[in-house]
Motif scaffolding. Structure first.
Motif, PDB file in Angstrom:
ATOM      1  N   PHE A 188       0.820  -1.219   0.000  1.00 56.74           N
ATOM      2  CA  PHE A 188       0.000   0.000   0.000  1.00 56.74           C
ATOM      3  C   PHE A 188       0.851   1.265   0.000  1.00 56.74           C
ATOM      4  O   PHE A 188       0.610   2.191  -0.773  1.00 56.74           O
ATOM      5  N   LEU A 189       1.863   1.298   0.898  1.00 56.88           N
ATOM      6  CA  LEU A 189       2.641   2.521   1.044  1.00 56.88           C
ATOM      7  C   LEU A 189       3.408   2.870  -0.229  1.00 56.88           C
ATOM      8  O   LEU A 189       3.342   4.017  -0.685  1.00 56.88           O
ATOM      9  N   PRO A 190       4.144   1.919  -0.861  1.00 56.46           N
ATOM     10  CA  PRO A 190       4.795   2.270  -2.135  1.00 56.46           C
ATOM     11  C   PRO A 190       3.796   2.710  -3.200  1.00 56.46           C
ATOM     12  O   PRO A 190       4.066   3.640  -3.966  1.00 56.46           O
ATOM     13  N   CYS A 191       2.637   2.022  -3.239  1.00 55.79           N
ATOM     14  CA  CYS A 191       1.612   2.381  -4.216  1.00 55.79           C
ATOM     15  C   CYS A 191       1.118   3.811  -3.964  1.00 55.79           C
ATOM     16  O   CYS A 191       0.986   4.619  -4.894  1.00 55.79           O
ATOM     17  N   PHE A 192       0.837   4.111  -2.698  1.00 58.72           N
ATOM     18  CA  PHE A 192       0.345   5.444  -2.383  1.00 58.72           C
ATOM     19  C   PHE A 192       1.392   6.510  -2.673  1.00 58.72           C
ATOM     20  O   PHE A 192       1.090   7.567  -3.221  1.00 58.72           O
ATOM     21  N   LEU A 193       2.659   6.238  -2.306  1.00 56.45           N
ATOM     22  CA  LEU A 193       3.705   7.228  -2.531  1.00 56.45           C
ATOM     23  C   LEU A 193       3.873   7.520  -4.017  1.00 56.45           C
ATOM     24  O   LEU A 193       4.065   8.669  -4.418  1.00 56.45           O
ATOM     25  N   GLY A 194       3.792   6.473  -4.853  1.00 57.35           N
ATOM     26  CA  GLY A 194       3.874   6.682  -6.296  1.00 57.35           C
ATOM     27  C   GLY A 194       2.720   7.517  -6.816  1.00 57.35           C
ATOM     28  O   GLY A 194       2.913   8.476  -7.578  1.00 57.35           O
ATOM     29  N   ALA A 195       1.502   7.169  -6.383  1.00 60.11           N
ATOM     30  CA  ALA A 195       0.326   7.926  -6.823  1.00 60.11           C
ATOM     31  C   ALA A 195       0.371   9.353  -6.297  1.00 60.11           C
ATOM     32  O   ALA A 195       0.050  10.308  -7.015  1.00 60.11           O
TER      33      ALA A 195
END
Length: 422
Positions: A188-195
């Motif tokens: 979740f965190l890598p996905c959120f940071l990218g978005a």
């Protein structure tokens, strides 16, 4: 014993660290002693709540209630005590929380190497002090400017630390989802940071473009004001010349009377001719019924004579239901651009053709002039890469848009035309 002392010392330093960073990020000046004491007192109260929670409910409850007994009071202090916007207050607090994470990692790294809790707490305390000094000295002023600007900017910059704050408490403090090797949680965190990075880039570009446009419009408006000042100066010069002539009129009439009484007709004629020559520059030509337009065109006609430029004009306008200052700026910029574009042309080829007329309650303005080089157009708008050039046409477009009108620029190898409908 030592471990317990360092644990409470670390907690006290952590509260001070987070509080002072939150205040600095929100724009609180700690150069004032009063502000320093206010935050020290608030930290003491928060530390007392944490100690009471630890004694009554245990150490685990301290971290679970940390948002209530520490972060919430800090946000309320910034909002209600220092009159900061709620978004600014919350963004400052969660950003300060984000700055605590490197300290946590340093502590874990130290414990992994030394297997000593005492070494971990010492490393955390030292690193907290180092980060606090560096952040308050170098980074906090920049964050303060961001969070005290338009709230849209504060929201954009505060979004990522806020989401991380919620994620950290949801997966590591209130639950143990992070420790369960749950891939959904881990990704979740890598996905959120990218978005969040992509959204941030888009919003930042939009904000930056708005800022550039605002600065550009302010610069164009400043040019328009300077143009109006030039027109006003020209009018004042003519008025001063007229006053001088009026002042000399009495002496002129007295001398003329003496010449006529003595029969010196030739000297009287020469005196009259000399006076008419002096009065000629003060003459304001009548192009239309609007005095401001007459002053501009009279002054421009004089400039054309001085630069050996043929000035052709056709002015057929009555009263205008428009902002005359803006119309005057558009006209002045168009004429000045036409005059400046011909500096490299032979004197015999220099000319300016002006057409102004009202049709169906619309003002039609056209300025045509020859050019030495073909103008470069981008999206139907002339551009110039020469320093200090190109502002005149930009000012025309900006002022025309403010008057809800339309402007068009045309050009080829030999001619440039500006057309404006208001």
């Amino acid at each position: 014993m030592m471990e317990g002392i360092l644990y409470f010392l670390h907690g006290a330093v952590l509260v001070l660290f987070g509080a002072f960073l939150s205040g600095a990020f929100a724009g609180v000046s700690f150069s004032r002693r009063k502000n320093r004491w206010v935050f020290v007192i608030v930290c003491a109260l928060c530390g007392g709540l944490q100690l009471l929670t630890s004694l009554l409910l245990g150490e685990e409850a301290v971290w679970k209630l940390y948002p209530i007994n520490t972060h919430l009071p800090l946000a309320l202090l910034l909002w209600l005590g220092y009159r900061k916007h709620p978004i600014t207050a919350v963004s400052a607090v969660v950003t300060a929380y984000l700055f605590c994470q490197p300290v946590k990692w340093i502590g874990l790294l130290t414990f992994t190497i030394t297997h000593s809790a005492i070494a971990e707490y010492i490393a955390r305390i030292c690193f907290l002090m180092i980060i606090a000094v560096l952040t308050l000295r170098f980074l906090a002023p920049y964050f303060a400017r961001i969070y005290q600007q338009h709230q849209r900017s504060a929201w954009i910059f505060g979004l990522t630390p806020a989401i991380y704050y919620v994620f950290d408490y949801a997966t590591m403090i209130y639950t143990d989802l992070w420790m369960q090797n749950n891939r959904l949680v881990a990704e979740f965190l890598p996905c959120f940071l990218g978005a969040a990075y992509l959204v941030f880039c888009i919003l930042y570009c939009i904000e930056n473009e708005r800022k550039i446009n605002a600065e550009h419009k302010a610069e164009i408006t400043s040019i328009a004001v300077e143009q109006q000042k030039k027109e006003l100066d020209a009018m004042k010069r003519k008025e001063q010349e007229i006053r001088r002539l009026h002042h000399d009129m009495r002496l002129f009439l007295s001398t003329l009377s003496v010449c006529l009484e003595e029969g010196q007709t030739d000297q009287a004629k020469a005196l009259v001719s000399s006076y008419l020559t002096d009065a000629e520059p003060t003459k304001v030509q009548r192009f239309c019924s609007i005095d401001l337009i007459n002053y501009i065109l009279s002054d421009f006609a004089a400039k054309c004579d001085g630069h050996h430029v043929a000035f052709q004009h056709k002015v057929e306008i009555g009263s205008l239901d428009l902002d005359l200052n803006m119309v005057a700026s558009i006209l002045s910029n168009a004429l000045d651009n036409a005059l400046n574009a011909q500096k490299d042309l032979p004197q015999g080829d220099r000319r300016v053709k002006l057409t102004m007329k009202t049709v169906n309650e619309k003002l039609l303005l056209s300025v045509e002039n020859p050019v030495a080089t073909q103008p470069v157009f981008r999206d139907g708008f002339p551009v110039s890469h020469r320093e200090g050039h190109g502002y005149g046409t930009q000012s025309i477009r900006y002022l025309t848009e403010r008057l809800n009108g339309k402007c068009q620029f045309q050009g080829d190898d030999s001619t440039f035309i500006v057309k404006v409908i208001l």
